[in-house]
Design an enzyme around this catalytic site. Structure first.
Site, PDB file in Angstrom:
ATOM      1  NE  ARG A 102      -0.737  -0.275   4.973  1.00  0.00           N
ATOM      2  CZ  ARG A 102      -1.397  -0.398   6.115  1.00  0.00           C
ATOM      3  NH1 ARG A 102      -2.711  -0.335   6.134  1.00  0.00           N
ATOM      4  NH2 ARG A 102      -0.757  -0.588   7.252  1.00  0.00           N
ATOM      5  CD  GLU A 141      -1.534   4.096  10.448  1.00  0.00           C
ATOM      6  OE1 GLU A 141      -0.725   3.426   9.800  1.00  0.00           O
ATOM      7  OE2 GLU A 141      -1.834   3.832  11.626  1.00  0.00           O
ATOM      8  CD  GLU A 295      -6.098   1.829  12.209  1.00  0.00           C
ATOM      9  OE1 GLU A 295      -5.100   1.145  12.527  1.00  0.00           O
ATOM     10  OE2 GLU A 295      -6.275   2.270  11.065  1.00  0.00           O
TER      11      GLU A 295
HETATM   12  C1  GLA Z   1      -2.291   0.773  10.928  1.00  0.00           C
HETATM   13  C2  GLA Z   1      -3.230   0.928   9.767  1.00  0.00           C
HETATM   14  C3  GLA Z   1      -4.202  -0.193   9.652  1.00  0.00           C
HETATM   15  C4  GLA Z   1      -3.572  -1.505   9.949  1.00  0.00           C
HETATM   16  C5  GLA Z   1      -2.955  -1.476  11.316  1.00  0.00           C
HETATM   17  C6  GLA Z   1      -2.347  -2.808  11.731  1.00  0.00           C
HETATM   18  O1  GLA Z   1      -2.624   1.440  12.044  1.00  0.00           O
HETATM   19  O2  GLA Z   1      -3.913   2.145   9.753  1.00  0.00           O
HETATM   20  O3  GLA Z   1      -4.707  -0.196   8.348  1.00  0.00           O
HETATM   21  O4  GLA Z   1      -2.608  -1.756   8.979  1.00  0.00           O
HETATM   22  O5  GLA Z   1      -1.943  -0.513  11.304  1.00  0.00           O
HETATM   23  O6  GLA Z   1      -1.213  -3.128  10.994  1.00  0.00           O
END
Ligand code: GLA
Ligand code: ZN
Length: 654
Positions: A102, A141, A295
């Site tokens: 990604r 992110e 998250e």
């Molecule tokens: C990050 C990302 C998520 C996922 C988590 C766990 O925080 O935003 O998409 O990839 O890590 O790896």
């Protein structure tokens, strides 16, 4: 106050969605974040949008009373887009990132910008009036767009042209006469990389490139924000930040957003244990207001390798810790561990088998509690008298020239932060542009790049009665990342009442200092030998070349006081000296809190809520002020509460 979960309906059979939605509701979950990686499902072919599956998922969720934050999917452009256009970011050797993970897109590429606007417009037009949708997360992110493609090189040169006007001005600003680097055409200017002899490009070039890369990401996000504001002005916009991540200027990224969210993995395989409290406070400080956790760790983490299982109770303790530090929503990552893909082992609330087990019960307990206390907590916010300044520019300048071990930005912040917290003081971590007068005491890690403007902000604060702590390496550079000629701490030397006469970059080597009150401590990292120019001596070096010379000084300035720390010490130094400075500043403190208990306030209209989070696997006795009403956990007995491992106590204090 809300409890939520990150949900990927596209990973599961539709027949399962109803079961998921019901289980969510039963766990107290009222919001999901969706769609941030599902571009190929929403636009399977160029210009052919398919929101049918997402409509159906939202309908199932909404019927169970669950609303949604939608993510724009631009962290994972689809394969068809990459097949048509080369939008891959280049690393410093100009090697393209390629497809299959990604973030494989350059945020400056005009094609990426165009497709980002198109998918954002399509999504927002489709969902602007959907009753389930309450807000948006931009991308996922974000990092600084540190890319070496031709587009970035061109745009960087244009950026420099706007900033400096002429090559003559740029050559002068950067001092390109050094090593025969004077530029006679804009196209000659390179993007800086980590070169054969280290990170040896001109520090001024580096800092401008870091600024440019950060601004590139901010301007990419802004295009999405403008679309959402135009088409769905009633929705909020946020982004999921990464705590202590520092590739970009988070203050600038947050300016266009309604509030900050962030991703908290206290036991993730790249995170440093025990940093969550600091990271929460850093995140709250970005906009100076409450935030969401978008998250929150809910299970074992891992990609190729896996971490340990959170101890029973730990997931709930982390969730309450987030709230204690100012989170208004805790969204758990993720609902169910995925069967395929890179993150098969990044466990969710449910395991691969989809059966509600212990972690589901733990999250449900938190959900029930959070919803029950919602009315009590709504509108409350942490409110502190002590601040530590945060700056991404200072941080980058120290990344460009770390100088010695221990001078890194977060290392410096940590020393002050952990000591203030040990001493029972809550801390805000804020930009120098916030209203500094709110604080009684402000600690400033190396303010390495010092401008006139920052000097005025700091000296005004002290003149009007504030207490300021300065660190070694303050005022070394100007905003071009060029060394200043004034004696250090340059523009702040009058306020500090000291001059740095000489310095010794200690790194891991040690010296000793003695306070005027007699205690002795080990110091390392850096040693400034201070000349007193009006300040009084607080500590002297006792060994080595600076024996007998001042190491820490105190200076009355206006109605306030400046402390100059010429060195960094062991934790005991801060626990002693900062304790005295906190008292001098009349900062309110919670006394006697064990080190592994996180104690925090949130308040509103004179009502205070005290949170006690036992982060350890052992019982802890914690003193509690008298006259409290327990909202969660056992009532205190004889002024204290016994918190079992990972237990939480929440009290209303009059
Ligand atoms: C990050 C990302 C998520 C996922 C988590 C766990 O925080 O935003 O998409 O990839 O890590 O790896
Ligand atoms: Zn690029």
């Amino acid at each position: 106050m809300r409890v939520g979960v990150d949900y990927y309906p596209e990973h599961w059979e539709e027949s399962r969605w109803q079961i998921d939605a019901r289980l969510m509701r039963e766990a107290g979950i009222s919001v999901v974040r969706l769609a941030e990686f599902s571009w190929c499902k929403m636009e399977p072919e160029e210009g052919k949008y398919d929101f049918g599956w997402l409509d159906r998922a939202l309908e199932v969720l909404y019927k169970e009373g669950i609303q949604a934050v939608l993510g724009t999917p631009t962290a994972t452009p689809p394969a068809w887009l990459h097949q048509r256009y080369d939008i891959y970011p280049r690393d410093a050797r100009r090697y393209p990132l390629g497809f299959g993970t990604r973030l494989q897109r350059c945020l400056n590429h005009p094609v990426m910008r165009r497709y980002s606007r198109l998918i954002t417009e399509a999504m927002v037009s489709h969902y602007a009036n959907h009753p389930a949708v309450i807000g948006w997360q931009t991308d996922n992110e974000f990092e600084a767009n540190l890319c070496y493609c031709d587009v970035c090189a061109d745009l960087f040169r244009q950026w420099l042209q706007r900033k400096y006007g002429s090559l003559e001005a740029l050559n002068k600003a950067w001092g390109t006469v050094f090593w025969s680097q004077e530029y006679s055409s804009w196209s000659q200017i390179p993007l800086p990389w980590v070169a054969r002899c280290g990170q040896s490009h001109n520090p001024s070039l580096w800092l401008d490139y870091r600024r440019f890369a950060s601004e590139s990401t901010v301007s990419f996000q802004r295009e999405q924000v403008e679309i959402i504001r135009r088409l769905a002005p009633h929705h909020f916009i946020t982004h999921n930040f990464m705590g202590l991540h520092d590739s970009m200027d988070y203050f600038a990224l947050a300016e266009d957003l309604d509030f900050v969210s962030w991703d908290n993995y206290p036991k993730g395989n790249w995170e440093e244990a025990g940093h969550a409290a600091l990271a929460h406070d850093v995140m709250r400080g970005i906009k100076g207001k409450n935030f969401w956790v978008m998250e929150e760790q809910s299970g074992i983490t891992g990609w190729e390798h896996v971490g340990r299982r959170p101890a029973p109770g730990q997931i709930r303790a982390w969730a309450w810790q987030a709230v204690a530090h100012g989170a208004d929503a805790v969204v758990f990552f993720r609902w169910r561990s995925c069967l395929y893909g890179t993150e098969q082992y990044w466990h969710g609330i449910l395991n691969h088998d989809g059966v509600p087990r212990r972690r589901y019960r733990e999250v449900s307990r938190f959900g029930e509690e959070m919803n029950r206390l919602s009315a009590e907590l709504d509108g409350t916010t942490p409110n502190h008298q002590v601040a530590i300044l945060n700056s991404y520019e200072q941080n980058w300048a120290l990344q460009i020239q770390p100088q010695v071990n221990g001078l890194r930005w977060w290392d410096q912040v940590r020393r002050y932060y952990h000591s203030f917290r040990r001493l029972g003081a809550g801390v805000d971590i804020v930009s120098i542009e916030t209203d500094l007068k709110r604080y009684r005491l402000i600690a400033v890690p190396s303010w390495y790049i010092l401008t006139e403007r920052d000097t005025h902000r700091l000296t005004d604060y002290v003149r009007e009665g504030g207490i300021l702590i300065l660190s070694p390496r303050t005022g070394v550079k100007d905003e071009r990342n060029v060394c200043r000629t004034e004696p250090l701490p340059s523009l702040l030397r009058e306020a500090a009442g000291v001059e740095v006469d000489d310095y010794d970059p200690l790194g891991d080597a040690q010296n000793r200092i003695r306070l005027s009150t007699g205690e002795e401590f080990t110091v390392s990292v850096w040693a400034d030998a201070l000349l007193l120019k009006g300040a009084e001596e607080v500590a002297v070096y006792t060994h080595s070349i600076f024996a007998g010379e001042p190491a820490i000084a105190r200076h009355r300035y206006g109605k306030g006081v400046v402390y100059t720390f010429g060195t960094y010490g062991e934790p005991a130094l801060y626990n002693t000296l900062l304790g005295r400075i906190l008292d001098e500043a009349r900062v309110e403190r919670l006394a006697g809190i064990p080190a592994d208990v996180d104690a925090c306030w949130r308040e509103k209209d004179g009502t205070r809520i005290l949170f006690l989070i036992n982060l350890s696997g052992e019982e802890r006795a914690v003193p509690v002020p008298s006259e409290v009403t327990p909202l969660l956990g056992a009532p205190p007995q004889q002024g204290a509460v016994n918190l079992p491992p990972y237990e939480v106590g929440i009290y209303r204090v009059r």
